[in-house]
Motif scaffolding. Sequence first.
Motif, PDB file in Angstrom:
ATOM      1  N   LYS A  82      -4.815  -0.527  10.556  1.00 38.23           N
ATOM      2  CA  LYS A  82      -3.629  -0.511   9.696  1.00 38.23           C
ATOM      3  C   LYS A  82      -3.982  -0.124   8.261  1.00 38.23           C
ATOM      4  CE  LYS A  82      -0.815  -3.971  12.154  1.00 38.23           C
ATOM      5  NZ  LYS A  82      -0.236  -5.354  12.076  1.00 38.23           N
ATOM      6  N   ILE A  83      -5.015  -0.778   7.703  1.00 41.38           N
ATOM      7  CA  ILE A  83      -5.395  -0.507   6.318  1.00 41.38           C
ATOM      8  C   ILE A  83      -5.904   0.918   6.172  1.00 41.38           C
ATOM      9  CG2 ILE A  83      -6.875  -1.219   4.400  1.00 41.38           C
ATOM     10  CD1 ILE A  83      -4.705  -3.218   5.136  1.00 41.38           C
ATOM     11  N   TRP A  84      -6.699   1.378   7.147  1.00 40.47           N
ATOM     12  CA  TRP A  84      -7.208   2.757   7.085  1.00 40.47           C
ATOM     13  C   TRP A  84      -6.061   3.763   7.143  1.00 40.47           C
ATOM     14  CZ3 TRP A  84      -6.999   6.662  10.856  1.00 40.47           C
ATOM     15  CH2 TRP A  84      -7.693   7.830  10.515  1.00 40.47           C
ATOM     16  N   LEU A  85      -5.077   3.527   7.999  1.00 39.88           N
ATOM     17  CA  LEU A  85      -3.934   4.444   8.084  1.00 39.88           C
ATOM     18  C   LEU A  85      -3.148   4.469   6.774  1.00 39.88           C
ATOM     19  CD1 LEU A  85      -2.587   3.732  11.695  1.00 39.88           C
ATOM     20  CD2 LEU A  85      -3.607   5.855  10.857  1.00 39.88           C
ATOM     21  N   ILE A  86      -2.959   3.305   6.161  1.00 36.35           N
ATOM     22  CA  ILE A  86      -2.245   3.249   4.881  1.00 36.35           C
ATOM     23  C   ILE A  86      -2.981   4.064   3.829  1.00 36.35           C
ATOM     24  CG2 ILE A  86      -1.612   1.715   2.971  1.00 36.35           C
ATOM     25  CD1 ILE A  86      -1.026  -0.445   5.108  1.00 36.35           C
ATOM     26  N   TYR A  87      -4.294   3.910   3.744  1.00 35.08           N
ATOM     27  CA  TYR A  87      -5.078   4.651   2.760  1.00 35.08           C
ATOM     28  C   TYR A  87      -5.117   6.144   3.083  1.00 35.08           C
ATOM     29  CZ  TYR A  87      -6.867   1.056  -0.364  1.00 35.08           C
ATOM     30  OH  TYR A  87      -6.970   0.100  -1.334  1.00 35.08           O
ATOM     31  N   THR A  88      -5.140   6.480   4.359  1.00 33.10           N
ATOM     32  CA  THR A  88      -5.165   7.899   4.732  1.00 33.10           C
ATOM     33  C   THR A  88      -3.847   8.585   4.352  1.00 33.10           C
ATOM     34  OG1 THR A  88      -6.672   7.423   6.573  1.00 33.10           O
ATOM     35  CG2 THR A  88      -5.483   9.517   6.643  1.00 33.10           C
ATOM     36  N   VAL A  89      -2.730   7.909   4.600  1.00 28.15           N
ATOM     37  CA  VAL A  89      -1.432   8.455   4.192  1.00 28.15           C
ATOM     38  C   VAL A  89      -1.363   8.575   2.671  1.00 28.15           C
ATOM     39  CG1 VAL A  89       1.051   7.996   4.117  1.00 28.15           C
ATOM     40  CG2 VAL A  89      -0.221   7.624   6.239  1.00 28.15           C
ATOM     41  N   TYR A  90      -1.827   7.541   1.979  1.00 29.59           N
ATOM     42  CA  TYR A  90      -1.840   7.583   0.508  1.00 29.59           C
ATOM     43  C   TYR A  90      -2.685   8.755   0.007  1.00 29.59           C
ATOM     44  CZ  TYR A  90      -3.029   6.449  -4.293  1.00 29.59           C
ATOM     45  OH  TYR A  90      -3.235   6.522  -5.649  1.00 29.59           O
ATOM     46  N   SER A  91      -3.855   8.938   0.600  1.00 33.97           N
ATOM     47  CA  SER A  91      -4.736  10.038   0.197  1.00 33.97           C
ATOM     48  C   SER A  91      -4.059  11.389   0.390  1.00 33.97           C
ATOM     49  CB  SER A  91      -6.037   9.981   1.010  1.00 33.97           C
ATOM     50  OG  SER A  91      -6.834  11.116   0.770  1.00 33.97           O
ATOM     51  N   PHE A  92      -3.377  11.549   1.533  1.00 34.84           N
ATOM     52  CA  PHE A  92      -2.689  12.813   1.818  1.00 34.84           C
ATOM     53  C   PHE A  92      -1.597  13.077   0.782  1.00 34.84           C
ATOM     54  CE2 PHE A  92       0.806  15.075   3.957  1.00 34.84           C
ATOM     55  CZ  PHE A  92       0.141  16.258   4.278  1.00 34.84           C
ATOM     56  N   LEU A  93      -0.781  12.057   0.487  1.00 31.37           N
ATOM     57  CA  LEU A  93       0.297  12.221  -0.487  1.00 31.37           C
ATOM     58  C   LEU A  93      -0.253  12.494  -1.889  1.00 31.37           C
ATOM     59  CD1 LEU A  93       2.679   9.352   0.681  1.00 31.37           C
ATOM     60  CD2 LEU A  93       2.932  11.810   1.099  1.00 31.37           C
ATOM     61  N   TYR A  94      -1.320  11.806  -2.249  1.00 26.85           N
ATOM     62  CA  TYR A  94      -1.957  12.037  -3.548  1.00 26.85           C
ATOM     63  C   TYR A  94      -2.454  13.479  -3.647  1.00 26.85           C
ATOM     64  CZ  TYR A  94      -5.009  10.996  -7.578  1.00 26.85           C
ATOM     65  OH  TYR A  94      -5.619  10.983  -8.816  1.00 26.85           O
ATOM     66  N   ALA A  95      -3.132  13.939  -2.581  1.00 28.96           N
ATOM     67  CA  ALA A  95      -3.685  15.297  -2.581  1.00 28.96           C
ATOM     68  C   ALA A  95      -2.588  16.339  -2.762  1.00 28.96           C
ATOM     69  CB  ALA A  95      -4.455  15.542  -1.285  1.00 28.96           C
ATOM     70  N   ILE A  96      -1.444  16.118  -2.126  1.00 28.45           N
ATOM     71  CA  ILE A  96      -0.328  17.064  -2.257  1.00 28.45           C
ATOM     72  C   ILE A  96       0.173  17.111  -3.697  1.00 28.45           C
ATOM     73  CG2 ILE A  96       2.088  17.442  -1.632  1.00 28.45           C
ATOM     74  CD1 ILE A  96       1.439  16.445   1.155  1.00 28.45           C
ATOM     75  N   THR A  97       0.253  15.947  -4.343  1.00 34.20           N
ATOM     76  CA  THR A  97       0.792  15.898  -5.715  1.00 34.20           C
ATOM     77  C   THR A  97      -0.109  16.593  -6.719  1.00 34.20           C
ATOM     78  OG1 THR A  97      -0.249  13.765  -6.244  1.00 34.20           O
ATOM     79  CG2 THR A  97       1.947  13.723  -5.233  1.00 34.20           C
TER      80      THR A  97
END
Length: 366
Positions: free
Chosen positions: A85-100
């Motif tokens: 769960k925590i890894w998925l949350i951080y992976t989604v956050y990383s993806f969104l950050y990278a896009i921004t």
Amino acid sequence: MYKADRNAENYTFDNIKAAACIFVILIHCKFPGVAGDLFEALARFGVPMFFAISGYYLLKDDDSTGGIRKNMARKLKKTSIVTLKIWLIYTVYSFLYAITVNYGIKEWVNEKFNLFEFSRLLLFNSGKFIYDFTYAFDHLWYLFALIYVYLLVFTFAPILKKGAKPISILLLGLLFFGELLKIYYPIRPFGISVSVWYVIRNWLFVGVPFTLLGYWMHEDKAASLIKRPHTLGMLLVITGVFFTFFEYKKWGQTEVYFGSLLIVVGLLLFGDSDNEDAELKTEQQSILSKQLSFIGKNLSANIYFFHVMVISFLGWCVDRINPDFYGSLVFMTLRPIIVITITILISYCFYVVKLITTKNNNNLRK
């Protein structure tokens, strides 16, 4: 064998967990100057302390081979679900950050998900599989290392009682031998320099020995064998603090200091000696102690899990509002306090949501 109180509430350990998780934040979000360096060095006891407390509560009442394996299977399931769960949350956050920040999706995928990074995760509990430029700290290594520890205890359950002490002492010796190699003879095992942080700080040299240390100190009733455990515990903690500062001054920052080990052992003695008369000690707790106990028991896990995201997102916000402010002395001094405050508040919100959800589910079952 401490069977009567193995699962008893221990408010001293709750206090210690609260302090440890806040100190860990000061590794990743430092105060400026010498004070920040000293706090970072001192904070190195934090993650080993979490492993040691996990070891203290490693078993339930049934310490037979079957009982150990049943308990480890339960812990493995719970820890694996939390880790995912925590890894998925951080992976989604990383993806969104990278896009921004206009980082290419293909580049992001290739950088994180490749055989080399996956091999680093398997061998050392690190790699860009669990961290990248969007949040530059691999603090999730703790969860992956804990999974390894539980797997090893499950596998070697028949020799846990006899093997815990010698194995922990051996691996702690190798840990500090490795730290000396980093300073005086930086070898390159498997083509990776021993100076790279995760070669020493991983499941083998930190996770296993500190977990087993907590386990056998509990099983051997270490505190009860000492005439004045609180006094010895205090002396070890104070000595550990001075050792840590001495080691930092002489050798600089490292992953685990010998002083960190002394602090962990001292705090284990405190917690172990306070395991009796827990109800009486609760009534004697000060308001501050009760607040720390609450944080340690209910919030410390989420504080550890999400503080890196708070650090990253705060930096992202400042970069868009006033990038020059990020390097100012005022902001860098306030930043750790801001991160600690926000992370505690977020963790408290998670706690309240969980409490409400659990209550509603119980009502529905009725």
